[in-house]
Design a protein around this motif. Structure first.
Motif, PDB file in Angstrom:
ATOM      1  N   VAL A 192       2.900  -4.512  -9.342  1.00 60.48           N
ATOM      2  CA  VAL A 192       2.288  -5.627 -10.086  1.00 60.48           C
ATOM      3  C   VAL A 192       2.834  -6.960  -9.587  1.00 60.48           C
ATOM      4  CG1 VAL A 192       2.151  -6.726 -12.363  1.00 60.48           C
ATOM      5  CG2 VAL A 192       1.723  -4.262 -12.131  1.00 60.48           C
ATOM      6  N   ILE A 193       4.130  -7.026  -9.371  1.00 61.43           N
ATOM      7  CA  ILE A 193       4.743  -8.262  -8.853  1.00 61.43           C
ATOM      8  C   ILE A 193       4.185  -8.576  -7.471  1.00 61.43           C
ATOM      9  CG2 ILE A 193       6.894  -9.290  -8.008  1.00 61.43           C
ATOM     10  CD1 ILE A 193       8.312  -7.692 -10.265  1.00 61.43           C
ATOM     11  N   ARG A 194       4.093  -7.578  -6.623  1.00 65.25           N
ATOM     12  CA  ARG A 194       3.574  -7.778  -5.264  1.00 65.25           C
ATOM     13  C   ARG A 194       2.132  -8.280  -5.305  1.00 65.25           C
ATOM     14  NH1 ARG A 194       6.664  -4.576  -1.403  1.00 65.25           N
ATOM     15  NH2 ARG A 194       8.345  -3.559  -2.525  1.00 65.25           N
ATOM     16  N   GLU A 195       1.323  -7.680  -6.181  1.00 65.74           N
ATOM     17  CA  GLU A 195      -0.079  -8.103  -6.299  1.00 65.74           C
ATOM     18  C   GLU A 195      -0.174  -9.535  -6.824  1.00 65.74           C
ATOM     19  OE1 GLU A 195      -4.132  -8.126  -6.080  1.00 65.74           O
ATOM     20  OE2 GLU A 195      -2.797  -6.634  -5.227  1.00 65.74           O
ATOM     21  N   SER A 196       0.630  -9.852  -7.823  1.00 67.44           N
ATOM     22  CA  SER A 196       0.557 -11.201  -8.401  1.00 67.44           C
ATOM     23  C   SER A 196       1.113 -12.265  -7.456  1.00 67.44           C
ATOM     24  CB  SER A 196       1.284 -11.252  -9.748  1.00 67.44           C
ATOM     25  OG  SER A 196       2.670 -11.088  -9.569  1.00 67.44           O
ATOM     26  N   ASP A 197       2.010 -11.875  -6.553  1.00 63.90           N
ATOM     27  CA  ASP A 197       2.578 -12.818  -5.574  1.00 63.90           C
ATOM     28  C   ASP A 197       1.662 -13.036  -4.372  1.00 63.90           C
ATOM     29  OD1 ASP A 197       4.808 -13.164  -7.125  1.00 63.90           O
ATOM     30  OD2 ASP A 197       6.137 -11.951  -5.873  1.00 63.90           O
ATOM     31  N   GLY A 198       0.588 -12.269  -4.265  1.00 61.66           N
ATOM     32  CA  GLY A 198      -0.369 -12.466  -3.191  1.00 61.66           C
ATOM     33  C   GLY A 198      -0.220 -11.547  -1.999  1.00 61.66           C
ATOM     34  N   PHE A 200      13.241  -4.299  -7.468  1.00 64.19           N
ATOM     35  CA  PHE A 200      12.658  -3.183  -8.218  1.00 64.19           C
ATOM     36  C   PHE A 200      12.527  -1.950  -7.335  1.00 64.19           C
ATOM     37  CE2 PHE A 200      11.528  -6.193 -11.547  1.00 64.19           C
ATOM     38  CZ  PHE A 200      11.625  -5.401 -12.687  1.00 64.19           C
ATOM     39  N   SER A 201      12.155  -2.138  -6.079  1.00 64.26           N
ATOM     40  CA  SER A 201      12.032  -1.002  -5.159  1.00 64.26           C
ATOM     41  C   SER A 201      13.392  -0.370  -4.879  1.00 64.26           C
ATOM     42  CB  SER A 201      11.382  -1.445  -3.855  1.00 64.26           C
ATOM     43  OG  SER A 201      10.034  -1.755  -4.062  1.00 64.26           O
ATOM     44  N   ILE A 202      14.400  -1.188  -4.667  1.00 66.75           N
ATOM     45  CA  ILE A 202      15.745  -0.654  -4.415  1.00 66.75           C
ATOM     46  C   ILE A 202      16.243   0.106  -5.638  1.00 66.75           C
ATOM     47  CG2 ILE A 202      18.163  -1.303  -4.029  1.00 66.75           C
ATOM     48  CD1 ILE A 202      17.044  -3.579  -2.195  1.00 66.75           C
ATOM     49  N   ALA A 203      16.034  -0.468  -6.828  1.00 73.25           N
ATOM     50  CA  ALA A 203      16.441   0.218  -8.064  1.00 73.25           C
ATOM     51  C   ALA A 203      15.676   1.535  -8.223  1.00 73.25           C
ATOM     52  CB  ALA A 203      16.206  -0.684  -9.271  1.00 73.25           C
ATOM     53  N   GLY A 204      14.383   1.504  -7.919  1.00 72.77           N
ATOM     54  CA  GLY A 204      13.577   2.720  -8.014  1.00 72.77           C
ATOM     55  C   GLY A 204      14.091   3.815  -7.100  1.00 72.77           C
ATOM     56  N   TRP A 210       0.817  -1.210   0.000  1.00 70.51           N
ATOM     57  CA  TRP A 210       0.000   0.000   0.000  1.00 70.51           C
ATOM     58  C   TRP A 210       0.853   1.264   0.000  1.00 70.51           C
ATOM     59  CZ3 TRP A 210      -4.396  -0.080  -2.044  1.00 70.51           C
ATOM     60  CH2 TRP A 210      -5.165  -1.246  -2.003  1.00 70.51           C
ATOM     61  N   LEU A 211       2.017   1.207   0.613  1.00 70.27           N
ATOM     62  CA  LEU A 211       2.925   2.352   0.549  1.00 70.27           C
ATOM     63  C   LEU A 211       3.436   2.565  -0.879  1.00 70.27           C
ATOM     64  CD1 LEU A 211       4.794   1.799   3.900  1.00 70.27           C
ATOM     65  CD2 LEU A 211       3.477   3.847   3.281  1.00 70.27           C
ATOM     66  N   VAL A 212       3.694   1.493  -1.606  1.00 67.16           N
ATOM     67  CA  VAL A 212       4.089   1.614  -3.015  1.00 67.16           C
ATOM     68  C   VAL A 212       2.968   2.267  -3.813  1.00 67.16           C
ATOM     69  CG1 VAL A 212       4.623   0.313  -5.126  1.00 67.16           C
ATOM     70  CG2 VAL A 212       5.783  -0.251  -2.985  1.00 67.16           C
ATOM     71  N   ILE A 213       1.717   1.840  -3.559  1.00 66.49           N
ATOM     72  CA  ILE A 213       0.567   2.411  -4.268  1.00 66.49           C
ATOM     73  C   ILE A 213       0.404   3.895  -3.921  1.00 66.49           C
ATOM     74  CG2 ILE A 213      -1.950   2.321  -4.538  1.00 66.49           C
ATOM     75  CD1 ILE A 213      -0.392  -0.003  -5.886  1.00 66.49           C
TER      76      ILE A 213
END
Length: 167
Positions: A113-119, A130-134, A61-64
């Motif tokens: 998207v990865i987080r959502e698809s992983d459950g 991806f977050s670290i790269a971002g 949710w913080l990413v969103i």
């Protein structure tokens, strides 16, 4: 009127961009930066927690929140970009800043998207990467944003106005 105060990058084109000397873009960027840094903290805590799903869900949710905030900040950043005369060092820096921020948006969108698809019950190393790269790209972009404000004075009050604070 001096040359300094007549520069178009000193004044907003619209009151929507924020009043003279108080642009909204720098205020709005604190939302995605804070949300995305906090999401990384939650990711790391989830890796060592006995309840990783709580922190993984929070990080999602913080990413969103960061994505929504970044889109809003980008709208106001674009208004500031439009005040910068083209083919100037400031314009080149602003375009690079915008391009890097677009990459950051994509990296965090992929992470979401990865987080959502992983459950959302744990954080995969890929989503974490991806977050670290971002955040790494965001750091470079933020440095350029600081250069725009502090070196080039984009949307910053002119020197006469600034001097009023030191009289």
């Amino acid at each position: 009127m001096s040359t300094e105060t007549s520069l178009p990058a000193k004044r907003p084109r619209s009151v929507l961009a924020g009043p003279y000397g108080h642009p909204f873009h720098p205020i709005l960027v604190t939302v995605p930066i804070g949300a995305w840094v906090a999401s990384l903290v939650f990711d790391l805590i989830s890796k060592g927690s006995d309840r990783p799903e709580v922190f993984a869900e929070g990080a999602f949710w913080l990413v969103i929140i960061g994505l929504v905030g970044a889109v809003l900040a980008a709208i106001f950043g674009l208004m500031d970009l439009l005040t910068i005369p083209s083919r100037t060092p400031a314009a080149g820096t602003a375009l690079t800043h915008m391009a890097l921020n677009t990459i950051v948006l994509v990296l965090f969108a992929v992470s979401a998207v990865i987080r959502e698809s992983d459950g959302r019950d744990s954080v995969s190393n890929v989503a974490l990467g991806f977050s670290i790269a971002g955040l790494a790209v965001l750091g470079a972009s933020g440095w350029l944003g600081g250069k725009l404000s502090y070196s080039y004075g984009v949307r910053v009050a002119d020197e006469r106005k600034q001097a009023d604070g030191f009289r």
